[in-house]
Design a protein around this motif. Sequence first.
Motif, PDB file in Angstrom:
ATOM      1  N   ILE A   1       0.861  -1.188   0.000  1.00  0.00           N
ATOM      2  CA  ILE A   1       0.000   0.000   0.000  1.00  0.00           C
ATOM      3  C   ILE A   1       0.896   1.237   0.000  1.00  0.00           C
TER       4      ILE A   1
ATOM      5  N   ILE B   1      -0.387  -0.743  -4.670  1.00  0.00           N
ATOM      6  CA  ILE B   1      -1.606   0.069  -4.781  1.00  0.00           C
ATOM      7  C   ILE B   1      -1.233   1.492  -4.380  1.00  0.00           C
TER       8      ILE B   1
ATOM      9  N   ALA C   1      -2.587  13.047  -3.435  1.00  0.00           N
ATOM     10  CA  ALA C   1      -1.864  12.566  -2.247  1.00  0.00           C
ATOM     11  C   ALA C   1      -0.547  13.327  -2.082  1.00  0.00           C
TER      12      ALA C   1
ATOM     13  N   LEU D   1      19.607  13.400  -1.557  1.00  0.00           N
ATOM     14  CA  LEU D   1      20.891  13.009  -0.945  1.00  0.00           C
ATOM     15  C   LEU D   1      20.885  11.535  -0.558  1.00  0.00           C
TER      16      LEU D   1
ATOM     17  N   LYS E   1      -5.651   4.561  -6.814  1.00  0.00           N
ATOM     18  CA  LYS E   1      -6.531   3.746  -5.958  1.00  0.00           C
ATOM     19  C   LYS E   1      -6.182   4.002  -4.497  1.00  0.00           C
TER      20      LYS E   1
ATOM     21  N   ALA F   1       7.357  20.237  -0.063  1.00  0.00           N
ATOM     22  CA  ALA F   1       6.971  18.829   0.050  1.00  0.00           C
ATOM     23  C   ALA F   1       7.014  18.448   1.529  1.00  0.00           C
TER      24      ALA F   1
ATOM     25  N   VAL G   1       8.052  12.635   5.957  1.00  0.00           N
ATOM     26  CA  VAL G   1       7.256  11.638   6.688  1.00  0.00           C
ATOM     27  C   VAL G   1       8.074  11.299   7.935  1.00  0.00           C
TER      28      VAL G   1
ATOM     29  N   CYS H   1       9.920   5.776   6.717  1.00  0.00           N
ATOM     30  CA  CYS H   1      11.172   6.415   7.122  1.00  0.00           C
ATOM     31  C   CYS H   1      11.221   7.813   6.536  1.00  0.00           C
TER      32      CYS H   1
ATOM     33  N   GLY I   1      14.016   8.036   2.590  1.00  0.00           N
ATOM     34  CA  GLY I   1      13.683   6.964   1.656  1.00  0.00           C
ATOM     35  C   GLY I   1      14.603   6.862   0.452  1.00  0.00           C
ATOM     36  N   ILE I   2      15.302   7.948   0.123  1.00  0.00           N
ATOM     37  CA  ILE I   2      16.256   7.871  -0.991  1.00  0.00           C
ATOM     38  C   ILE I   2      17.515   7.154  -0.489  1.00  0.00           C
TER      39      ILE I   2
HETATM   40  C1  LIG Z   1      11.912  18.449   1.204  1.00  0.00           C
HETATM   41  C2  LIG Z   1      12.347  17.035   1.400  1.00  0.00           C
HETATM   42  C3  LIG Z   1      13.684  16.693   1.250  1.00  0.00           C
HETATM   43  C4  LIG Z   1      14.092  15.371   1.417  1.00  0.00           C
HETATM   44  N1  LIG Z   1      15.384  15.073   1.181  1.00  0.00           N
HETATM   45  C5  LIG Z   1      15.784  13.775   1.259  1.00  0.00           C
HETATM   46  C6  LIG Z   1      17.115  13.426   0.948  1.00  0.00           C
HETATM   47  O1  LIG Z   1      17.920  14.266   0.552  1.00  0.00           O
HETATM   48  N2  LIG Z   1      17.484  12.131   1.067  1.00  0.00           N
HETATM   49  C7  LIG Z   1      16.617  11.152   1.516  1.00  0.00           C
HETATM   50  O2  LIG Z   1      17.011  10.003   1.659  1.00  0.00           O
HETATM   51  N3  LIG Z   1      15.333  11.468   1.807  1.00  0.00           N
HETATM   52  C8  LIG Z   1      14.906  12.744   1.676  1.00  0.00           C
HETATM   53  N4  LIG Z   1      13.616  13.078   1.945  1.00  0.00           N
HETATM   54  C9  LIG Z   1      12.724  12.031   2.423  1.00  0.00           C
HETATM   55  C10 LIG Z   1      12.198  11.154   1.315  1.00  0.00           C
HETATM   56  O3  LIG Z   1      11.704  11.917   0.266  1.00  0.00           O
HETATM   57  C11 LIG Z   1      11.112  10.263   1.930  1.00  0.00           C
HETATM   58  O4  LIG Z   1      11.675   9.495   2.982  1.00  0.00           O
HETATM   59  C12 LIG Z   1      10.500   9.317   0.962  1.00  0.00           C
HETATM   60  O5  LIG Z   1      10.121   9.954  -0.223  1.00  0.00           O
HETATM   61  C13 LIG Z   1       9.281   8.668   1.597  1.00  0.00           C
HETATM   62  O6  LIG Z   1       8.731   7.829   0.633  1.00  0.00           O
HETATM   63  P1  LIG Z   1       7.368   7.114   0.897  1.00  0.00           P
HETATM   64  O7  LIG Z   1       7.201   6.159  -0.224  1.00  0.00           O
HETATM   65  O8  LIG Z   1       7.334   6.579   2.297  1.00  0.00           O
HETATM   66  O9  LIG Z   1       6.285   8.269   0.887  1.00  0.00           O
HETATM   67  P2  LIG Z   1       5.616   9.071  -0.315  1.00  0.00           P
HETATM   68  O10 LIG Z   1       6.578   9.430  -1.358  1.00  0.00           O
HETATM   69  O11 LIG Z   1       4.871  10.193   0.335  1.00  0.00           O
HETATM   70  O12 LIG Z   1       4.630   8.037  -0.947  1.00  0.00           O
HETATM   71  C14 LIG Z   1       3.527   7.552  -0.260  1.00  0.00           C
HETATM   72  C15 LIG Z   1       2.581   7.017  -1.293  1.00  0.00           C
HETATM   73  O13 LIG Z   1       1.506   6.369  -0.615  1.00  0.00           O
HETATM   74  C16 LIG Z   1       0.329   6.642  -1.312  1.00  0.00           C
HETATM   75  N5  LIG Z   1      -0.783   6.519  -0.375  1.00  0.00           N
HETATM   76  C17 LIG Z   1      -1.016   7.252   0.750  1.00  0.00           C
HETATM   77  N6  LIG Z   1      -2.158   6.823   1.329  1.00  0.00           N
HETATM   78  C18 LIG Z   1      -2.638   5.819   0.561  1.00  0.00           C
HETATM   79  C19 LIG Z   1      -3.780   4.998   0.632  1.00  0.00           C
HETATM   80  N7  LIG Z   1      -4.671   5.117   1.631  1.00  0.00           N
HETATM   81  N8  LIG Z   1      -3.994   4.079  -0.356  1.00  0.00           N
HETATM   82  C20 LIG Z   1      -3.106   3.945  -1.380  1.00  0.00           C
HETATM   83  N9  LIG Z   1      -1.988   4.683  -1.478  1.00  0.00           N
HETATM   84  C21 LIG Z   1      -1.763   5.618  -0.523  1.00  0.00           C
HETATM   85  C22 LIG Z   1       0.488   8.051  -1.864  1.00  0.00           C
HETATM   86  O14 LIG Z   1      -0.306   8.186  -3.027  1.00  0.00           O
HETATM   87  C23 LIG Z   1       1.966   8.119  -2.159  1.00  0.00           C
HETATM   88  O15 LIG Z   1       2.277   7.867  -3.502  1.00  0.00           O
HETATM   89  C24 LIG Z   1      13.162  14.373   1.789  1.00  0.00           C
HETATM   90  C25 LIG Z   1      11.823  14.716   1.928  1.00  0.00           C
HETATM   91  C26 LIG Z   1      11.413  16.030   1.731  1.00  0.00           C
HETATM   92  C27 LIG Z   1       9.968  16.359   1.862  1.00  0.00           C
END
Ligand SMILES: Cc1cc2nc3c(=O)[nH]c(=O)nc-3n(C[C@H](O)[C@H](O)[C@H](O)COP(=O)(O)OP(=O)(O)OC[C@H]3O[C@@H](n4cnc5c(N)ncnc54)[C@H](O)[C@@H]3O)c2cc1C
Length: 366
Positions: A8, A31, A37, A47, A178, A302, A305, A328, A331-332
């Motif tokens: 998810i 999904i 979102a 980074l 979805k 942005a 999390v 986390c 995530g990168i």
């Molecule tokens: C300004 C900024 C700078 C950053 N710089 C760095 C960096 O330099 N290096 C680094 O390692 N990290 C960095 N990060 C952190 C990194 O971007 C995040 O840790 C990572 O993108 C998190 O990914 P994620 O998949 O958990 O979340 P997201 O990218 O937010 O994805 C979550 C996904 O879940 C989906 N979703 C949510 N709820 C539902 C639901 N109910 N049903 C279905 N789908 C759902 C959404 O549509 C979305 O696509 C930075 C973040 C920000 C904001």
Amino acid sequence: MEADYAIIGGGVVGLSVAWGLLKRGKRVIVIDGDDGAFRASRGNFGLVWVQSKGMNQPRYARWSQQSAAIWAEFAEELGDNTGHAVPLEQKGGYDLHFSEETLQETVEKYETLKAQLDGDYPYEVLGHNALRKEEPHIGPKVVGAILHHQDGHANPLRLLTALADDVRRMGGTVLNGKTVTDVTKPDGFHIQCSDGTVIGAAKVVLSAGLGAAELGPKLGFKAPIRPQRGQVLITEKLPKLINRPSLIARQVDEGGIQIGATNEEVGLNDRVTQPGLSGLAAEAIAAYPALARAQLVRSWGALRVLSPDGLPIYQESPQMPGAFLVTCHSGITLAAAHARLLPDWMERTDAAPDLEVFSETRFAIS
Ligand SMILES: Cc1cc2nc3c(=O)[nH]c(=O)nc-3n(C[C@H](O)[C@H](O)[C@H](O)COP(=O)(O)OP(=O)(O)OC[C@H]3O[C@@H](n4cnc5c(N)ncnc54)[C@H](O)[C@@H]3O)c2cc1C
């Protein structure tokens, strides 16, 4: 059962985990929510960073190091599989300082961490003159920097595209647009979406970024996640100005200088503000005065999390075994670990990493 795993959330975290599970021969459905979102994966700073991670939890520093160490191989495999390179540079990164005091304070913290990591924390302190040899455009206000040799940076959007392509190439299904509204476990997991679709899977990974805060409790997780806004700027493409990235600015593979990011507790608000952007620009110009003449082409906000202590959460649900929370704020950086190491933890193989310190039992809330 349609899948061994339903993931998810199709951001960088969900796609990295999906990729790793597919490599192990699992049937995977991702999904992903609708266009409205919040998506940290599309707005981050790119980074692949080790320094400053885990100052209070050496296991997090080690986990970041493990991921950074296997990132190049991971990027290369993605590039080979998809035909689209994932730009990555790992020749070190800086923590720039404008005062001797903050530089010294940081060095003291790094020394403590270095001892906890048995000396495996390769950094050096560069005074202004030494830094200027590495970075000819550095400004006079920068008194020095910590150069950490395990740091680097990547193109996060190309990573996301390559992951999505490769997940599909390996037979994974990615459903976009979805939104999952509920998950039940009568016999296996039933994942219910807002459009009425129900997907069956033997196991579930909740990697929905900020969306995990709402869905988590339905799966038996605390999921104490909060947003934190980061505003970012990017300049026109420029000739080489910055050799290594820092937390203030980096020159991306396409030539623009990315400047950022703010850290603001403003809830679910990802807009940019004039004071936020001006502050970023002023700091970047103090670090690299030549940026005063650069044209800005874009800015965005942005949402990070974040868990209460900033560390990742890896937790199997006590109420619904077979459901995993993976979240986390780096995530990168952790993409390689999530793709190559985390699936062993879910599959409980002999190679499973010890992730106990990242369990959400560390949070006192019920
Ligand atoms: C300004 C900024 C700078 C950053 N710089 C760095 C960096 O330099 N290096 C680094 O390692 N990290 C960095 N990060 C952190 C990194 O971007 C995040 O840790 C990572 O993108 C998190 O990914 P994620 O998949 O958990 O979340 P997201 O990218 O937010 O994805 C979550 C996904 O879940 C989906 N979703 C949510 N709820 C539902 C639901 N109910 N049903 C279905 N789908 C759902 C959404 O549509 C979305 O696509 C930075 C973040 C920000 C904001």
